[in-house]
Design an enzyme around this catalytic site. Structure first.
Site, short mmCIF file in Angstrom:
data_model
loop_
_atom_site.label_atom_id
_atom_site.label_comp_id
_atom_site.label_asym_id
_atom_site.label_seq_id
_atom_site.Cartn_x
_atom_site.Cartn_y
_atom_site.Cartn_z
N ASN B 387 0.81 -1.21 0.00
CA ASN B 387 0.00 0.00 0.00
C ASN B 387 0.85 1.26 0.00
OD1 ASN B 387 -1.96 1.94 0.30
ND2 ASN B 387 -3.09 0.87 1.87
N ASP B 388 1.27 1.71 1.20
CA ASP B 388 1.95 3.01 1.31
C ASP B 388 3.18 3.14 0.40
OD1 ASP B 388 0.12 3.76 3.21
OD2 ASP B 388 1.34 3.08 4.89
N VAL B 389 3.87 2.02 0.17
CA VAL B 389 5.12 2.09 -0.60
C VAL B 389 4.86 2.33 -2.08
CG1 VAL B 389 6.39 0.65 1.03
CG2 VAL B 389 5.26 -0.42 -0.93
N TYR B 426 -0.31 1.65 6.93
CA TYR B 426 0.12 2.13 8.24
C TYR B 426 0.09 3.64 8.33
CZ TYR B 426 1.51 -2.63 8.82
OH TYR B 426 1.48 -3.99 8.91
N ALA B 427 0.29 4.32 7.19
CA ALA B 427 0.32 5.77 7.22
C ALA B 427 -1.07 6.36 7.43
CB ALA B 427 0.93 6.32 5.94
#
Lengths: 94, 462
Positions: B387-389, B426-427
């Site tokens: 996701n965030d990456v 997580y962000a």
């Protein structure tokens, strides 16, 4: 500082620098085996535990020695074997 | 120095050389296994030499020998069994456990050594403090990684204040010990550090674990080096220094990959732990959904496909399905590689091990720097549980992922995101990739989704 301590400090500093130099070349692909392999290398603490055997005395000392030996032996034996298992899986073609 | 001592010293030096060569050989997958074996051979010689030294000096009591042999035999057996049985997904917690016992052994050396004179008092106190802290810290980290302790940040009331007080206490006991070597003071250092290790690790969230276990690894290395100072033992000092450096480098790499300062990670409270998806996304922009069969056809007729595996893939243990799909595509003549973000797993490089276990050839495993220039000439990117990456918002300032190095997935001609929901990473922010017109969402669990892609491939693309 005693000359002996100074010599030890020199060795430690140079080991840190050699470590930085060697390990910064390890590719991200191998970072888990690297950490596990480095983990196995600090299993050298078992040598320290063996040397400690010369300076402990009494039941308390023996118990402490046995616990330390248990920890260090687990670290060194498990560390090398699990690293080898991981590295055996890295193949260039399937 | 007697002839015997000289030879012993030279042999120890040779062992240290083996450790350095072993680590050096880790710079390529083709030589890494041999490197680990060279390192292990050095270790075996060091242990044997030490046994000869003990026998030669005749300074060890029978009770101590028995304690040493029983402890080492039991510990070695436990380590071997754990190392042979562990699943690759459970690797982070095992490495963390081995790290804990290494730190514990180092702390016990200074606690047990009567000769911890004023000469070695400072290093003795440091050994006990760092070793004890790593012991409990790594045990808690291992428990969190194994799911025995909840992975979310666990905050203790006044935890930070108590940790600070414990640190002051440990330093005070340590300083007192250097002035007046007394074993009880050293025990005080140990107790304070043991408690601090628990309190410092509990509030750290699961997403930060790659940094934490790297940091704890560096600490154990330092503790072992300090034990080497206490015992005047060069191999411990050298090995400890090497491991300290390895841990420090990995800590820095991981923190950079998450774009988070190490201090903030240690302070804890960030992230939500194990949950792969956290709450529902609040995005209002429409997303395009795709069926597994359509996605399979798109993959089958691509020239170049890049698979981006994330924690969702590891959590679903879907590495075998991912590699099976990649092999099926490769058989059709599609060029397939994997783009692996540094923090894709639960420890540095974890995703590479999982894919290697599933027989992915390592030349296909590409890191961030190798992958990013490739996306522009990629037909389809398949994002699995990451996701965030992949969030392009990271290139703009002013949001939680700003500045984080990302995989430039949005540069590819089309993107398929295999994910359970539109939930946040997580962000805790929306991923702009999902609303990109070139992106199609395939909502499924990683394992089931990859399996249906593979069966779609067999059914429709002949």
């Amino acid at each position: 500082m005693s000359p002996l301590l100074l010599a030890d400090l020199t060795v430690f500093t140079l080991a840190l620098l050699v470590g930085f130099e060697v390990i910064s070349k390890v590719p991200a692909t191998l970072h888990t085996p690297l950490m596990s392999g480095a983990n196995a290398i600090h299993g050298v603490v078992i040598v320290g535990v063996m040397l400690l055997a010369a300076s402990v005395s009494g039941i308390g000392g023996d118990v402490l020695l046995a616990v330390a030996a248990f920890c260090a032996a687990m670290n060194v034996a498990g560390g090398y074997v699990v690293t080898d298992r991981m590295l055996a899986m890295f193949r260039s073609r399937s | 120095m007697s002839g015997f001592d000289t030879i012993v010293h030279l042999v120890y030096l040779a062992c240290a050389v083996c450790f350095v060569i072993g680590l050096h050989q880790m710079n390529a997958p083709a030589t890494a296994r041999q490197g680990n074996r060279i390192s292990a051979a050095g270790m075996a010689v060091a242990i044997l030499t030490t046994a000869i030294v003990l026998g030669h000096n005749r300074s060890v009591s029978l009770g101590a020998v028995v304690a040493l042999v029983i402890g080492a035999f039991a510990g070695g057996t436990a380590g071997l069994i754990a190392a042979r049985r562990v699943k690759m997904t459970a690797m982070p917690q095992l490495v963390s456990l081995f790290n804990a016992v290494g730190g514990g052994a180092a702390a016990l050396i200074a606690l047990g050594d009567r000769a911890a004179s004023t000469q070695a008092a400072v290093t003795g106190a440091l050994d006990v403090a760092i070793g004890a802290l790593t012991f409990t810290g790594s045990l808690v980290a291992s428990g969190k990684l194994a799911g025995r302790i909840p992975g979310r940040p666990l905050t203790v009331p006044f935890g930070r204040q108590i940790s600070a007080a414990l640190a002051v206490l440990a330093i005070a006991f340590g300083a007192w010990f250097t002035a007046e070597p007394n074993r009880w003071l050293l025990t005080g250092v140990a107790v304070a550090a043991l408690a601090a290790g628990v309190l410092l690790t509990l509030p750290i969230g699961g997403a930060d674990m790659p940094v934490v276990i790297s940091l704890l690894n560096a600490c154990t290395g330092t503790a072992v080096a300090m034990a080497g100072f206490v015992l005047e033992s060069t191999p411990l000092i050298i090995a400890g220094g090497l491991v300290g450096a390895a841990g420090a480098i990995l800590t820095k790499l991981m923190a950079d990959a998450m774009n988070r300062p190490i201090g903030a990670i240690v302070a804890g409270g960030y992230g939500t732990g194990d949950a792969v998806t956290v709450g529902a996304g609040t995005t209002s922009a429409p997303v395009r959904e795709i069926t597994a069969d359509d996605a399979a056809i798109q993959l089958a007729y691509a020239g170049k496909v890049v698979i981006v595996p994330g924690y969702g893939l590891a959590a679903a243990q879907a590495q075998h399905e991912a590699v099976a799909l990649a092999e099926a595509l490769a058989e059709r003549g599609v060029e397939v590689t994997y783009a692996i973000h540094p923090v894709a797993g639960r420890m540095p490089g974890h995703m590479n091990v999982l894919l290697a276990e599933a027989n992915a050839p390592y030349p296909q495993l590409r890191d961030l720097e190798e992958s990013n220039p490739e996306f522009a000439r990629t037909d389809v990117v398949l994002v699995v549980g990451a996701n965030d990456v992949t969030n392009p918002a990271a290139r703009r300032p002013g949001n939680p992922v700003s500045g984080m190095p990302i995989l430039d997935v949005d540069k590819a001609r089309s993107v398929i995101v295999l994910k359970r929901s539109l939930g946040h990473g997580y962000a805790g922010i929306d991923n702009e990739l999902y609303t990109d017109p070139r992106t199609a969402m395939l909502f499924a669990d990683a394992k089931a989704g990859l399996a249906s892609l593979l069966s779609g491939l067999h059914a429709y693309a002949r």
